[in-house]
Structure formats: C-alpha cells, structure tokens
Design an enzyme around this catalytic site. Structure first.
Site, PDB file in Angstrom:
ATOM      1  N   ASP A  65       0.696  -0.924   0.095  1.00 14.75           N
ATOM      2  CA  ASP A  65      -0.128   0.131  -0.101  1.00 14.75           C
ATOM      3  C   ASP A  65       0.962   1.294   0.121  1.00 14.75           C
ATOM      4  O   ASP A  65       2.037   1.074  -0.089  1.00 14.75           O
ATOM      5  CB  ASP A  65      -1.052  -0.013   1.038  1.00 14.75           C
ATOM      6  CG  ASP A  65      -0.048   0.286   2.639  1.00 14.75           C
ATOM      7  OD1 ASP A  65      -0.199   1.060   3.205  1.00 14.75           O
ATOM      8  OD2 ASP A  65       0.536  -0.868   2.780  1.00 14.75           O
ATOM      9  N   HIS A 374       1.272  -8.966  -3.865  1.00 14.75           N
ATOM     10  CA  HIS A 374       0.473  -7.851  -3.275  1.00 14.75           C
ATOM     11  C   HIS A 374       1.148  -6.501  -3.140  1.00 14.75           C
ATOM     12  O   HIS A 374       1.659  -6.402  -2.132  1.00 14.75           O
ATOM     13  CB  HIS A 374      -0.316  -8.355  -1.929  1.00 14.75           C
ATOM     14  CG  HIS A 374      -1.403  -7.566  -1.463  1.00 14.75           C
ATOM     15  ND1 HIS A 374      -2.579  -7.628  -2.094  1.00 14.75           N
ATOM     16  CD2 HIS A 374      -1.493  -6.480  -0.656  1.00 14.75           C
ATOM     17  CE1 HIS A 374      -3.553  -6.672  -1.356  1.00 14.75           C
ATOM     18  NE2 HIS A 374      -2.710  -6.086  -0.746  1.00 14.75           N
ATOM     19  N   ASP A 417       1.199 -17.479  -4.656  1.00 15.76           N
ATOM     20  CA  ASP A 417       1.617 -16.427  -5.557  1.00 15.76           C
ATOM     21  C   ASP A 417       0.269 -15.815  -6.278  1.00 15.76           C
ATOM     22  O   ASP A 417       0.138 -15.819  -7.288  1.00 15.76           O
ATOM     23  CB  ASP A 417       2.603 -16.962  -6.532  1.00 15.76           C
ATOM     24  CG  ASP A 417       3.085 -15.958  -7.538  1.00 15.76           C
ATOM     25  OD1 ASP A 417       2.913 -14.587  -7.118  1.00 15.76           O
ATOM     26  OD2 ASP A 417       3.634 -16.195  -8.484  1.00 15.76           O
ATOM     27  N   GLU A 426       2.503 -10.628  -0.150  1.00 11.74           N
ATOM     28  CA  GLU A 426       2.706  -8.785   0.069  1.00 11.74           C
ATOM     29  C   GLU A 426       4.127  -8.748   0.236  1.00 11.74           C
ATOM     30  O   GLU A 426       4.791  -9.537   0.453  1.00 11.74           O
ATOM     31  CB  GLU A 426       1.966  -8.198   1.353  1.00 11.74           C
ATOM     32  CG  GLU A 426       1.847  -6.643   1.135  1.00 11.74           C
ATOM     33  CD  GLU A 426       1.120  -6.067   2.272  1.00 11.74           C
ATOM     34  OE1 GLU A 426       1.080  -4.742   1.864  1.00 11.74           O
ATOM     35  OE2 GLU A 426       0.436  -6.697   3.022  1.00 11.74           O
TER      36      GLU A 426
END
Length: 451
Positions: A65, A374, A417, A426
């Site tokens: 993020d 991710h 994956d 992530e």
C-alpha cells in the site's frame, strides 16, 4: 565473497527496491524505468481530529500500500545502516538513483531519504506521529492516482522509541559523510528520547475512521531499551547505559522485528566502542545473545529446511527467518564460527529456493519466483517490480484466499503467488531491509565457510 550466479546483481536490485518505493516526488524513467511516475502524496496532511495540516512528504511507501508508518520505517532504516556498518565495501555509488555519483554510497543516500521524512513526523513536544495514510486503502492503482486526503495519525511511544534508537544509530553512520546531518540526527534522538522518558506508555490503535495498517504494539519496553542503548552507543554517556540496564529484562526477546526491537539494543551495546568488557550488565547481554544464537543455529541444524523457524509460521515468516539470519551473522562477526556462518547460508538458501515449494521468494530471480505480489505498483503495471521479498508461508491463513486454498496444507507450503493473498504474498520495506542486512553479513563472512 561474491554472490553465486544468477544472484550476482541481487543485492543491488534488493536495495533499489527502496528507491522505487519513494513517495512525494517524481520518479524519472531514466532511474525507475517502467515504474516511473509523477509526484505522489505531495499535499499537506491533516493531523487527525484537527484543522491543522503538516507537510510530511517523502519517505518510502511501506508495503503493498502507499501508507508510511514510523515504527517499521525505523526498523528498515536501522537495518540498512547496520548492513553498511557490517560490510561497507559491498555498497557502491553507482546503482542508478538520482544521488548516484555524489561520493556517498547509494545505500546511505537511500536511508537518508527515509530519515528526512521521519524528521517531519516529530510533534513539537518530541513525540512521534505513528503514521500518515489515507483513511482507507486504495485500489490497485499507481501511487500518483491515490488522491484522497492523507491523515497524520496520533503519536505512540513505540514509534517514538523506535525513532530515537534509529536516529542515534544514524548519527554514528552519517558522521563520516555529513557531520551536520549526523548532529541533527543526534539532536532529534535526544529530543524524542526526552519525551519518551517523561511519558507513560501510549499504545496506538487506529482512531475512528482510519482503517489502514495499524502496527499496534501493546508493549513499548523493547523500544525504550533500544532507544537508550542506541544513545549510549552514540554518545558514551553513562546515563543512557543506566537507563538501558533499568529497562532491560530477560523477558525481552532478542528479536529484530518491528514489534520486538530489543535485538537492536543488544547489537548497539555489544558493538559499542564505549562498552567496557568487564561491565556486568554487558556481560549478561553477551551471554544471553550467544545463547540465543546457539539456539538458532541448533534449530537450523535440525530443521529439514535448514532454517530456525518451525511451525506454526507467522505472517511475514520470511522476515522472521532473515532476522534470525542477521542475528546469526552478527554473532559470527563478534565470535567467528563456522556453525553460525553455515546457518546464515542455509537461511539464505531457503529464501533463494531451497524450500518445499522450490520458490525463490524474491521477485525477478530464479526460475520460479513471485509473479503476482500484493503490491499496487506491480498490479497497476501488470508485472512484478524486481528485487522485492514477499512475506512467504503463513500457516495462520490470514486472508480469505489463503483460507479457501491452503486449508490443510503443511505450514511451509502455506503460500500463494496471488495478488489477493496479502498475508503470504505482500512485500514490505522492512522485509527487504532484513534481506539487505542478511546479504551484507553473508558477503562479509570473509572465509568463515572455508574452514
């Protein structure tokens, strides 16, 4: 020691991940290639619950993020600085970042980019704000398209302690490159530590309306210990050593995770130029440190996978594994031993692909590596950013896809994956920093594996 093919460029690529995670400014194509982007998150950020705005641009996007979080930032910066101290010859000034060629190793330039952002996160009274994020996670878009208001969340004593420890460490490293910046780092460490000493614990929980990563940690004793130990290592002032001794307890784990930072305090004290060999407290720390290293080496020797972790495996297991490799590598620096060095090599071999899935857990390396991490920039570009370490097997099955697809799997096979498997796939700056640190220690072994 050089890294075996095809990993001869690995260390440079893993370090470049931090440049590609930079926030606030433009990433030019000449440096970032396909992951270039216009300036992002450049507007002032609202201080939660107020009409006050702060300029807190800069730093690295934390993980998959675009938030920036003070506690993991301190761990990541500390890892990079300690990696440089362990093996300065491995880090060059030509890795194609904007600062390349300025006479300073690019790793040191990169760490400074994060530290300069962290300086903006100090409240006037010396407390450190816990994080700056949007209220909620955005979709899988590139960073410059996340245009919602960013919010500076309240302070915490865990973030403040981590800050003081990392900045005291920085003052020692940057003295050789920029004495004025080194002094600014020490001043900031003293200032934040002064707040910490006078404050009761201030744990962090997401305030109402904020749903991004919490990095909640109910215990700040390890962060306080790290801060005091690091300030003693930077200054030699007895008051800080006395504080470290009063803050230490045998219950503090010898760990290098963002949540358990006491291991950094151990390293600061055991490598300190001010540490007297006959100091009883330091003797106690030394004995406990080597007992822990021996236990890790023993676990590695009996593990079918050559590593010191056993089931159940936590979220971010690859970080914990590499943190243990770092502790073994530092034990080897303090007391050279084939046993420690061989255990470090086995841990890295696991990351490179000697694991039950035959997966190299670093994007872009090996025949079988993560293709769908991710990670928002990777998802937006339709290909993985190179040089990123993924979290790895998580037998707790902490995301919905893991629960659907991995139930009943052996712990070391609990990895997917897949973009949606954030608990196994992530990435994070403080996972990559652990890898940089472990690789640096491996490169610094200087023949430990030849005997």
């Amino acid at each position: 020691m050089t890294f075996p093919a095809p990993f001869n460029s690995l260390l440079e690529e893993v370090v470049r991940m931090f440049y590609l995670q930079r926030c606030g400014g433009t990433l030019q194509t000449e440096h970032a290639g396909d992951f270039s982007h216009p300036a992002c998150h450049a507007a002032p950020s609202r201080v939660y619950g107020t009409e006050e705005f702060l300029s807190v641009t800069g730093g690295w996007h934390d993980a998959g993020d675009y938030g920036r979080y003070s506690a993991p930032a301190a761990k990541a910066a500390a890892d990079l600085l300690l990696a440089y101290q362990a093996a300065p010859a491995l880090f060059t000034d030509d890795t194609n970042i904007p600062e390349s060629g300025n006479g300073v190793p690019d790793l040191i330039d990169e760490a400074r980019f994060e530290l300069e952002w962290m300086l903006k996160m100090i409240r006037p009274d010396g407390a450190v704000y816990h994080k700056v994020t949007c209220a909620n996670f955005c979709g899988m878009i590139p960073p410059h398209l996340e245009c919602e208001e960013t919010v500076v969340s309240p302070v915490s004593t865990t973030a403040t302690g981590d800050f003081a420890g990392a900045f005291a460490l920085a003052s020692r490293v940057y003295g050789a490159f920029d004495p004025a910046f080194a002094q600014a780092c020490l001043d900031a460490a003293r200032r934040t530590y002064a707040f910490l000493r006078s404050s009761p614990p201030l744990p962090f929980h997401n305030p109402p309306g904020i749903t991004t990563g919490e990095y909640d940690d109910p215990c700040d004793a390890d962060e306080r210990f790290f801060a005091a130990a690091s300030l003693f290592a930077a200054t030699g002032e007895r008051a800080y050593l006395d504080d470290a001794e009063s803050l230490w307890s045998a219950e503090l784990p010898v760990s290098l995770g963002w949540e358990d930072m006491a291991g950094y305090g151990y390293l600061c004290l055991l490598f300190s130029p001010f540490a007297a060999g006959d100091e009883p407290f330091l003797q106690t720390l030394r004995e406990r440190f080597f007992a822990h290293a021996d236990a890790l080496a023993g676990a590695s020797e009996t593990s079918p996978y050559g590593v010191s972790l056993a089931a159940p495996l936590p979220w971010g297991s690859n970080m914990y594994l590499l943190n243990n490799a770092v502790l073994l590598g530092e034990a080897n620096r303090l007391r050279p031993s084939y046993r420690y060095a061989a255990a470090v090599e086995r841990h890295l071999a696991y990351i490179f692909g000697e694991n039950p899935l035959g997966m190299c857990y670093i994007t872009g390396y090996g025949e079988h590596s993560p293709r769908h991490p991710h990670h928002r920039p990777s998802a937006a570009h339709g290909k993985p950013m190179p040089g990123m370490l993924v979290g790895g097997p998580d037998s707790g099955l902490h995301d919905h896809l893991a629960k659907e697809r991995l139930l009943g799997k052996p712990p070391f096979e609990c990895y997917l994956d897949e973009l949606e498997s954030y608990s196994t796939n992530e990435v994070a700056i403080y996972w990559n920093s652990a890898l940089v640190y472990a690789l640096a220690l491996y490169g610094a072994m200087a023949g430990s594996l030849d005997t």
